[in-house]
Design an enzyme around this catalytic site. Sequence first.
Site, PDB file in Angstrom:
ATOM      1  N   LYS A  28       4.234   8.878   8.701  1.00  0.00           N
ATOM      2  CA  LYS A  28       4.638   8.228  10.122  1.00  0.00           C
ATOM      3  C   LYS A  28       5.261   8.875  11.247  1.00  0.00           C
ATOM      4  O   LYS A  28       5.486  10.296  11.387  1.00  0.00           O
ATOM      5  CB  LYS A  28       4.285   7.001  10.171  1.00  0.00           C
ATOM      6  CG  LYS A  28       3.013   6.948   9.228  1.00  0.00           C
ATOM      7  CD  LYS A  28       2.944   4.586   9.164  1.00  0.00           C
ATOM      8  CE  LYS A  28       2.609   4.543   8.240  1.00  0.00           C
ATOM      9  NZ  LYS A  28       0.624   4.696   8.613  1.00  0.00           N
ATOM     10  N   TYR A  32       0.813  -1.766   0.066  1.00  0.00           N
ATOM     11  CA  TYR A  32       0.353   0.090  -0.222  1.00  0.00           C
ATOM     12  C   TYR A  32       0.821   1.437  -0.075  1.00  0.00           C
ATOM     13  O   TYR A  32       2.104   1.675   0.786  1.00  0.00           O
ATOM     14  CB  TYR A  32      -0.728  -0.109   1.503  1.00  0.00           C
ATOM     15  CG  TYR A  32      -1.278   1.538   1.139  1.00  0.00           C
ATOM     16  CD1 TYR A  32      -2.721   1.389   0.597  1.00  0.00           C
ATOM     17  CD2 TYR A  32      -1.587   2.548   2.493  1.00  0.00           C
ATOM     18  CE1 TYR A  32      -3.849   2.974   0.831  1.00  0.00           C
ATOM     19  CE2 TYR A  32      -3.137   3.231   2.059  1.00  0.00           C
ATOM     20  CZ  TYR A  32      -3.254   3.608   1.566  1.00  0.00           C
ATOM     21  OH  TYR A  32      -4.396   4.469   1.996  1.00  0.00           O
ATOM     22  N   ASP A  50       9.505   2.619  -0.167  1.00  0.00           N
ATOM     23  CA  ASP A  50       8.315   3.907   0.760  1.00  0.00           C
ATOM     24  C   ASP A  50       8.489   3.266   1.304  1.00  0.00           C
ATOM     25  O   ASP A  50       8.245   1.941   2.238  1.00  0.00           O
ATOM     26  CB  ASP A  50       7.205   3.455   0.017  1.00  0.00           C
ATOM     27  CG  ASP A  50       6.378   3.892   0.954  1.00  0.00           C
ATOM     28  OD1 ASP A  50       6.337   4.680   1.441  1.00  0.00           O
ATOM     29  OD2 ASP A  50       4.961   3.914   0.179  1.00  0.00           O
TER      30      ASP A  50
END
Length: 427
Positions: A267, A144, A239
């Site tokens: 994050k 994702y 990523d």
Amino acid sequence: MKIDKSENLFAEAQKITPGGVNSPVRAFRGVGGVPRFIERGEGAYLYDVDGNKYVDYVLSWGPLIHGHAHPQIVDALHQQAKKGTSFGAPTELETQLAQRIARLMPAVEMVRFVSSGTEAVMSVIRLARAYTKRNKIIKFSGCYHGHADMLLVQAGSGVATLGLPDSPGVSPLTTADTLTAPYNNLAAVEQLLNENSGEVAAILIEPVAGNMGMVLPEPGFLEGLRLLANKNGTLLIFDEVMTGFRVSLGGAQQHFNVVPDLTCLGKVIGGGLPAAAYGGRRDIMREVAPSGAVYQAGTLSGNPLAMVAGITTLDLLSATGVHEKLTDTAEQVVAALKEAAAAASIDVQVSSVGSMWGFFLNSSPVRSYEEAKTSNTKLFSEIFHRLLEHGVYIAPSQFEAGFVSTVHTSETLSLTKSAFQRAFSGV
Ligand code: PLP
């Protein structure tokens, strides 16, 4: 367990917000039942509106590497808030955080801040396409990368949990240049590169997959991608929105010693506030506006509150021994889970790396999304709810990773151990 207030708030929320939540997996659709509405967090613990207390292994889906309301982060936020919360003009804080990132991740020579991981990946793809003058990208099933249209192809996480192969509203033209390979399958990547020779701008990957459950790269896989990218004039993009500063202080790229051309972060770098970034080789990053022609902008990009939270978070994390302790904590969590499952004769696959951990209710090793999908999701739901009852909050889906923080202590571990034993022994 009393959850009347959560039930009422969820009913109210559903009248005004689609599904009652502002991000799909929060709704517990993958496991059934009522999501807990949270009143507050303190250290490693979450408290819901009914007064129930949980050891938190979700940690806002990764950002809270120092737990909830860490006093130094809260203090830094107070100090900054008094000076103003957003200026839409440059601050020294942005350079300070960028310098820290570059120091910890030497492959990130220049950094551009944005506000979400979705934005970081969306922007980095634009940059990779512009730099290489190619259009296609290769991603991996079950990975994702946020909800940008072109990446909602075989995406894991919420899409996997809801069983949607894709999303309505994404036009086929938008995803026509997105090629997908199974995770840990170098031969499939090589074949795609051969079939699309001279057309692939970038290989985009979660260097440890965390959105199909946690799946580690097999030895040689990331190295193999690096070689294939070099051979084909294709950029390698990691990523690290989830893995950055979690898998090791220098991210997955440091842990596996593979250097990407470009990196996406999120994050942890916002310390619980909205911040994300993309960065990498100076010659590529220089193409971003205004030094280059690749347009990308944001009203709240580099927001000063997010910057001070990020700076404080990385400084706390860089102290001697902190990451070793995180790694040890995650190892203890999965060891306890494995022991509880074995005692109950339940098949489980566990793994951890740095402060990230995961488990699959599966009798065979899981190396890809295709294998992850063979896990026992019905049993997962049962164990998930039993864990909640016993005061442990994990992600409400078999297809998500777990996290630990620097404030998960021996006390939280012993609570966890006993919750695991009680949850597994009863099913
Ligand atoms: N990339 C990865 C690896 C992620 O795990 C996520 C979110 O979970 C994203 C990108 C998207 O980040 P955001 O939710 O901040 O848009």
